[in-house]
Design an enzyme around this catalytic site. Sequence first.
Site, PDB file in Angstrom:
ATOM      1  N   ASP A 160      53.084 -80.377  78.611  1.00 51.22           N
ATOM      2  CA  ASP A 160      52.990 -81.768  78.180  1.00 51.22           C
ATOM      3  C   ASP A 160      52.592 -82.623  79.372  1.00 51.22           C
ATOM      4  O   ASP A 160      53.419 -82.970  80.201  1.00 51.22           O
ATOM      5  CB  ASP A 160      54.327 -82.240  77.586  1.00 51.22           C
ATOM      6  N   HIS A 173      59.019 -78.641  77.248  1.00 55.45           N
ATOM      7  CA  HIS A 173      57.771 -79.355  77.542  1.00 55.45           C
ATOM      8  C   HIS A 173      57.605 -79.320  79.047  1.00 55.45           C
ATOM      9  O   HIS A 173      58.380 -79.962  79.770  1.00 55.45           O
ATOM     10  CB  HIS A 173      57.829 -80.804  77.064  1.00 55.45           C
ATOM     11  N   LYS A 219      65.008 -88.047  75.616  1.00 54.90           N
ATOM     12  CA  LYS A 219      64.413 -88.732  76.768  1.00 54.90           C
ATOM     13  C   LYS A 219      65.478 -89.582  77.441  1.00 54.90           C
ATOM     14  O   LYS A 219      66.445 -89.993  76.798  1.00 54.90           O
ATOM     15  CB  LYS A 219      63.241 -89.598  76.284  1.00 54.90           C
ATOM     16  N   TRP A 249      59.438 -86.384  68.796  1.00 55.39           N
ATOM     17  CA  TRP A 249      59.860 -87.310  69.847  1.00 55.39           C
ATOM     18  C   TRP A 249      59.576 -88.721  69.347  1.00 55.39           C
ATOM     19  O   TRP A 249      58.506 -88.973  68.785  1.00 55.39           O
ATOM     20  CB  TRP A 249      59.091 -87.074  71.165  1.00 55.39           C
ATOM     21  N   GLU A 291      63.130 -83.746  70.690  1.00 58.13           N
ATOM     22  CA  GLU A 291      62.926 -83.959  72.129  1.00 58.13           C
ATOM     23  C   GLU A 291      63.610 -85.239  72.609  1.00 58.13           C
ATOM     24  O   GLU A 291      63.275 -86.336  72.170  1.00 58.13           O
ATOM     25  CB  GLU A 291      61.412 -84.022  72.412  1.00 58.13           C
ATOM     26  N   HIS A 306      61.995 -85.752  81.455  1.00 56.56           N
ATOM     27  CA  HIS A 306      62.906 -86.619  80.702  1.00 56.56           C
ATOM     28  C   HIS A 306      64.343 -86.607  81.188  1.00 56.56           C
ATOM     29  O   HIS A 306      65.273 -86.836  80.418  1.00 56.56           O
ATOM     30  CB  HIS A 306      62.859 -86.244  79.214  1.00 56.56           C
ATOM     31  N   ASP A 333      58.611 -90.471  84.807  1.00 58.50           N
ATOM     32  CA  ASP A 333      58.083 -89.523  83.820  1.00 58.50           C
ATOM     33  C   ASP A 333      56.569 -89.713  83.683  1.00 58.50           C
ATOM     34  O   ASP A 333      56.072 -90.108  82.643  1.00 58.50           O
ATOM     35  CB  ASP A 333      58.796 -89.772  82.487  1.00 58.50           C
ATOM     36  N   ASP A 347      54.015 -87.659  83.732  1.00 59.72           N
ATOM     37  CA  ASP A 347      53.202 -86.651  83.051  1.00 59.72           C
ATOM     38  C   ASP A 347      51.991 -86.187  83.850  1.00 59.72           C
ATOM     39  O   ASP A 347      50.888 -86.053  83.316  1.00 59.72           O
ATOM     40  CB  ASP A 347      52.793 -87.141  81.659  1.00 59.72           C
ATOM     41  N   ASP A 403      62.044 -81.814  77.967  1.00 62.73           N
ATOM     42  CA  ASP A 403      60.819 -82.125  78.708  1.00 62.73           C
ATOM     43  C   ASP A 403      61.224 -82.309  80.177  1.00 62.73           C
ATOM     44  O   ASP A 403      62.169 -83.039  80.477  1.00 62.73           O
ATOM     45  CB  ASP A 403      60.211 -83.410  78.116  1.00 62.73           C
TER      46      ASP A 403
HETATM   47  C1  RNT Z   1      56.914 -88.481  75.495  1.00 65.75           C
HETATM   48  C2  RNT Z   1      57.150 -87.059  75.152  1.00 65.75           C
HETATM   49  C3  RNT Z   1      56.232 -86.487  74.119  1.00 65.75           C
HETATM   50  C4  RNT Z   1      54.777 -86.897  74.345  1.00 65.75           C
HETATM   51  C5  RNT Z   1      53.812 -86.243  73.405  1.00 65.75           C
HETATM   52  C6  RNT Z   1      52.467 -86.881  73.450  1.00 65.75           C
HETATM   53  O1  RNT Z   1      57.651 -88.929  76.559  1.00 65.75           O
HETATM   54  O2  RNT Z   1      57.116 -86.275  76.302  1.00 65.75           O
HETATM   55  O3  RNT Z   1      56.373 -85.118  74.073  1.00 65.75           O
HETATM   56  O4  RNT Z   1      54.383 -86.622  75.642  1.00 65.75           O
HETATM   57  O5  RNT Z   1      54.328 -86.216  72.148  1.00 65.75           O
HETATM   58 ZN    ZN Z   2      57.248 -84.137  76.001  1.00 61.62          ZN
END
Ligand code: RNT
Ligand code: ZN
Length: 427
Positions: A329, A289, A231, A188, A229, A265, A297, A299, A262
């Site tokens: 993640d 993820h 976004k 990513w 990955e 994302h 986003d 997390d 993810d």
């Molecule tokens: C970032 C991505 C990625 C990170 C990690 C730490 O938006 O989700 O996967 O969270 O690599």
């Molecule tokens: Zn991620």
Amino acid sequence: MRTAAIDRNYGAAREAYALRGVDTEEALVTLSSVPLSLPCWQGDDIGGFEKGASGAPGGGLQVTGGHPGKARTIEELQSDLETGLSLIPGRHRVNLHAMYGDFRARPADRDAVEPDHFLPWADWAEERGLGLDFNATCFSHPLAESGFTLSHRDRAVRGFWVEHVRRCRIISAFLGRRLGSACLNNLWIPDGSKETPSDRWAPRERLRESLDAIYAEALESELLRDSLESKLFGIGSESYVVGSHEFYLGYALSRGKMLCLDLGHFHPTESVADKISSILTFFPELALHISRGVRWDSDHVAVLTDELLDLAGELVRGGRLGRVRLALDFFDASLNRVAAWVIGARAVLQALLRALLEPAERLRRLEDEGDRTAWLALREAAKTLPWGAVWDAHCLRRDVPPSDSWLAEIRAYERRTLSERGGDGGS
Ligand code: RNT
Ligand code: ZN
């Protein structure tokens, strides 16, 4: 809860499910075979162990909260992971980032990382029978401060990151071989801009070139898998992200690579669950993820949301569980970091269990018959079946505390170990 009560409840639950044509024992066998990859970065707020690390990840990644007890060394992080893993039923994996190497004896910039820097992780994982996954770290670095890495307009900056990711693949191949378990090398990058650029094309063209240079080395094997990955936007890249979903969809499909989706994302109302059957129609495998975005986003730690249940249902119903690589993640520093792993991983396993316990055959039959009324009635009734009793029995069989009784062990670990580290990681 007493063991006898759990056994009793499980017996009743097993019968209730059998009446719906569901075999709980079969569900538990399948559940036990699913590995989740735990994000090492939840243990130290994406700090990493490089010399002179600033502490803030950058690249639009934001960790909030200052709960005491952050891991400060590889050994502390490993000890925290062991504690977390001991409270999650099943056999799981650990997801590393390049910034988590052992740079104490041999400091190295990102374009000089080597398998040797990860020996303490390989040794540790081998001893415990854990698989490892890996990620290049294309943020938290002066050469990422512009917001561009592999698509940077300056050839020298691009070259630096190409070299970093190229080396990360070599490290991943080493870890996969060493542990005899396919290492997922996920990529990513933060590249993007705050305002809509005049030229959306050139950075994407440069990213394609950089990726081709990175993957030119035919390292991929049974023990190394590459994923990319995408976004939608990030803090500082609100208007344009070079590595968008469409970009990587095209790239991965044309190059035989895996996509990584993810959950944070995409547009908040967009369903990742819905994408799976489309993607797996054309790709052999998919990486996920599992994250929880709240308004953006953000997390947050995964919990048992409808979104997660929907995702699990899609994987299980389609019989596609074996074709996905599940990674968590999230990074939340506002609560005990070890508990965050446990809560997130248990939520994902619970979502899978609920999907495995769905009266899938009956529902499918009703759908095929076009009896929408009976279909909806059964689907709703299935939601009240006693899946929690099956979960508790699963925990006991896998030697982990049921319900929320695992928290007592985290509290003991906190008193014994984490509190010694002081506030906000003691630094
Ligand atoms: C970032 C991505 C990625 C990170 C990690 C730490 O938006 O989700 O996967 O969270 O690599
Ligand atoms: Zn991620």
